[in-house]
Design a protein around this motif. Structure first.
Motif, PDB file in Angstrom:
ATOM      1  N   GLU A 196       0.673   9.411   0.197  1.00  0.00           N
ATOM      2  CA  GLU A 196       0.931  10.746  -0.446  1.00  0.00           C
ATOM      3  C   GLU A 196       0.331  11.728   0.523  1.00  0.00           C
ATOM      4  O   GLU A 196       0.844  12.869   0.681  1.00  0.00           O
ATOM      5  CB  GLU A 196       0.382  10.683  -1.599  1.00  0.00           C
ATOM      6  N   ASP A 209      -2.477   7.133  -0.146  1.00  0.00           N
ATOM      7  CA  ASP A 209      -1.990   7.013   1.272  1.00  0.00           C
ATOM      8  C   ASP A 209      -0.601   6.168   0.865  1.00  0.00           C
ATOM      9  O   ASP A 209      -0.770   5.238   0.043  1.00  0.00           O
ATOM     10  CB  ASP A 209      -2.853   6.097   1.875  1.00  0.00           C
ATOM     11  N   GLY A 247       0.684  -1.158   0.098  1.00  0.00           N
ATOM     12  CA  GLY A 247       0.235  -0.128  -0.006  1.00  0.00           C
ATOM     13  C   GLY A 247       0.971   1.272  -0.077  1.00  0.00           C
ATOM     14  O   GLY A 247       0.169   2.285   0.064  1.00  0.00           O
ATOM     15  N   ARG A 275      -9.365   9.646  -5.075  1.00  0.00           N
ATOM     16  CA  ARG A 275      -9.298   9.891  -3.356  1.00  0.00           C
ATOM     17  C   ARG A 275      -7.794  10.244  -3.185  1.00  0.00           C
ATOM     18  O   ARG A 275      -7.150  10.180  -4.190  1.00  0.00           O
ATOM     19  CB  ARG A 275      -9.572   8.501  -2.578  1.00  0.00           C
ATOM     20  N   TYR A 320      -6.842  11.701  -8.342  1.00  0.00           N
ATOM     21  CA  TYR A 320      -5.310  11.432  -8.094  1.00  0.00           C
ATOM     22  C   TYR A 320      -4.840  10.711  -9.409  1.00  0.00           C
ATOM     23  O   TYR A 320      -5.340   9.894 -10.043  1.00  0.00           O
ATOM     24  CB  TYR A 320      -5.196  10.393  -7.058  1.00  0.00           C
TER      25      TYR A 320
HETATM   26  N1  GLY Z   1       0.031   5.417  -2.838  1.00  0.00           N
HETATM   27  C1  GLY Z   1      -0.869   4.716  -3.596  1.00  0.00           C
HETATM   28  C2  GLY Z   1      -2.340   4.895  -3.423  1.00  0.00           C
HETATM   29  O1  GLY Z   1      -2.939   5.475  -2.530  1.00  0.00           O
HETATM   30  O2  GLY Z   1      -3.138   4.222  -4.074  1.00  0.00           O
END
Ligand code: GLY
Length: 436
Positions: free
Chosen positions: A307, A305, A236, A302, A278
């Protein structure tokens, strides 16, 4: 003028990860915010200023709606992909609640990779060539016919585990077999996208979109692979930094070939989108095209995460008016200002992540160095103790004079945190040339 009700706003943040903790942390700093509920939240959101955790399931839309109406929630902010794909925004707005996030139809850019590819092709936005397979046999034939089709992606949401970057026909066939013959991905894998591989460096660009226009947030770069030097399985996200020099180098091209066509799609009514868009961008080459250009790898509907954890500590402006204006179609009335200092966010996980999670081990925290923030993911408060509850445990974000000093400070902060089987990548924000 953007008008926000002149009282202490009540918010509901939906989600349980580091991204949601970072959103609660940033929104709690707003003078306009009086109270934040987070469902289900985590051990960090439970301790955040103005914030209280709830235990309403993020997919139980009738219960969420009932709560929002009873508590007169002014704004719901949706963190994760799943509720968006299931239509949380449609369900809550139908009952009169204001929600930051795209409708189910708009979020399709994330929950269907084949739909996103069709969209990119229709709007002339650079992306990897692709073909679609709907069965193992069809996929096998396509990878034989097209020696460039070596990236295998399940169409639907797959917790970041549905992309197989292969080097040979055999590997691609094995990926197809895993997808079509085990029921691992369920309905998400009835369709599979077979793509050309792009070799290059990735960056994440997050845009607020109010249905008419975009407002860019600062760029960031995720580190998806589990181990240093981009080795091991995809996760993730093991860390991120912001801003990304690669973005500054290719800004003009990205604006012209990616953002401008998206703006045109909005203007022509071909993209009906409100929330955060995004854009996963890769700057690189393919076997058939030797020019290094930015291309779109994926959309998410969205905040990213990790980021969000890297970007939000650099945002000097109040986040609330920006989210509010997004829901009102008034982003032209918002300006965002950013700290000059770069940030580095490092995610601490358990040694067994992403295979296995941890539960119940005590986490010891010490005072953080200056210009650092800690965002929890898999933590819980049990009998007054903070304990692990997942594979991704927490992340630390630090700001510094430059990227290296931000990273140094984040690692210094992590040195003061202890839990059983703690692990993290040691190379976040270091120079890297290729990350796919
Ligand atoms: N960091 C990649 C995502 O949030 O999908």
């Amino acid at each position: 003028m953007l008008s926000i009700p002149n009282h202490s706003l009540k918010l509901l943040v939906v989600g349980a990860g580091g991204r949601e903790h970072a959103l609660c942390w940033k929104l709690a700093q707003s003078q306009s915010v009086g109270k934040i509920y987070c469902t289900p939240g985590n051990g960090g959101t439970a301790q955040e200023a103005k914030t209280e955790n709830l235990s309403i399931d993020s997919l139980d839309f009738p219960a969420l709606s009932k709560f929002c109406l009873a508590e007169k929630i002014d704004l719901v902010v949706v963190g994760p992909d799943n509720p968006l794909a299931e239509g949380i925004v449609d369900a809550l707005t139908a009952k009169g609640t204001r929600v930051f996030g795209p409708s189910r139809q708009a979020a399709r850019l994330e929950w269907s990779k084949s739909y996103a590819k069709d969209f990119l092709v229709e709007h002339g936005i650079p992306t990897a060539r692709h073909v679609i397979a709907r069965s193992f046999e069809e996929g096998k034939l396509l990878i034989k016919q097209h020696d460039w089709a070596r990236v295998v992606k399940v169409d639907g949401l797959a917790l970041g585990k549905g992309v197989f970057v292969c080097d040979s026909e055999d590997q691609a066939e094995a990926a197809l077999q895993e997808i079509f013959t085990t029921n691992k991905f369920g309905a998400a894998s009835e369709t599979v996208v077979l793509e050309e591989k792009i070799v290059g460096e990735e960056l994440s660009l997050l845009l607020l979109c109010d249905g008419k226009r975009f407002l860019e947030l600062e760029s960031s770069q995720d580190h998806k692979r589990r181990f240093d030097d981009d080795q091991g399985p995809n996760t993730g996200g093991m860390g991120a930094y912001s801003p990304v020099p690669l973005y500054a180098q290719h800004r003009e091209k990205i604006q012209k070939t990616i953002i401008a066509p998206l703006g045109l799609a909005l203007a022509q009514g071909k993209l009906a989108y409100q929330g955060l868009l995004y854009i996963g961008i890769i700057v690189g080459k393919t076997a058939s095209d030797d020019t290094t250009i930015p291309r779109v790898l994926e959309f998410n509907a969205r905040f990213g995460d990790p980021e969000a954890q890297a970007i939000l500590p650099r945002l000097k402006s109040d986040l609330l008016p920006a989210l509010w204006a997004t829901t009102e179609g008034k982003l032209d009335e918002v300006e965002l200002s950013w700290a000059e200092q770069p940030s580095c966010c490092v995610v601490a996980v358990t040694k067994t992540y992403p295979e296995k999670s941890a539960k119940g081990d005590e986490i010891q925290l010490t005072k953080l160095p200056e210009n650092c923030a800690i965002f929890h993911s898999g933590t819980q408060n049990v009998n007054g103790k903070l304990v692990t509850a997942g594979g991704r445990i927490l992340s630390v974000t630090a700001l510094g004079l430059d990227r290296q000093s931000a990273a140094q400070r984040a690692y210094q902060a992590l040195a003061g945190i202890k839990f059983d089987q703690m692990d993290y990548r040691r190379d976040i924000a270091r120079e890297r040339s290729i990350c796919r």
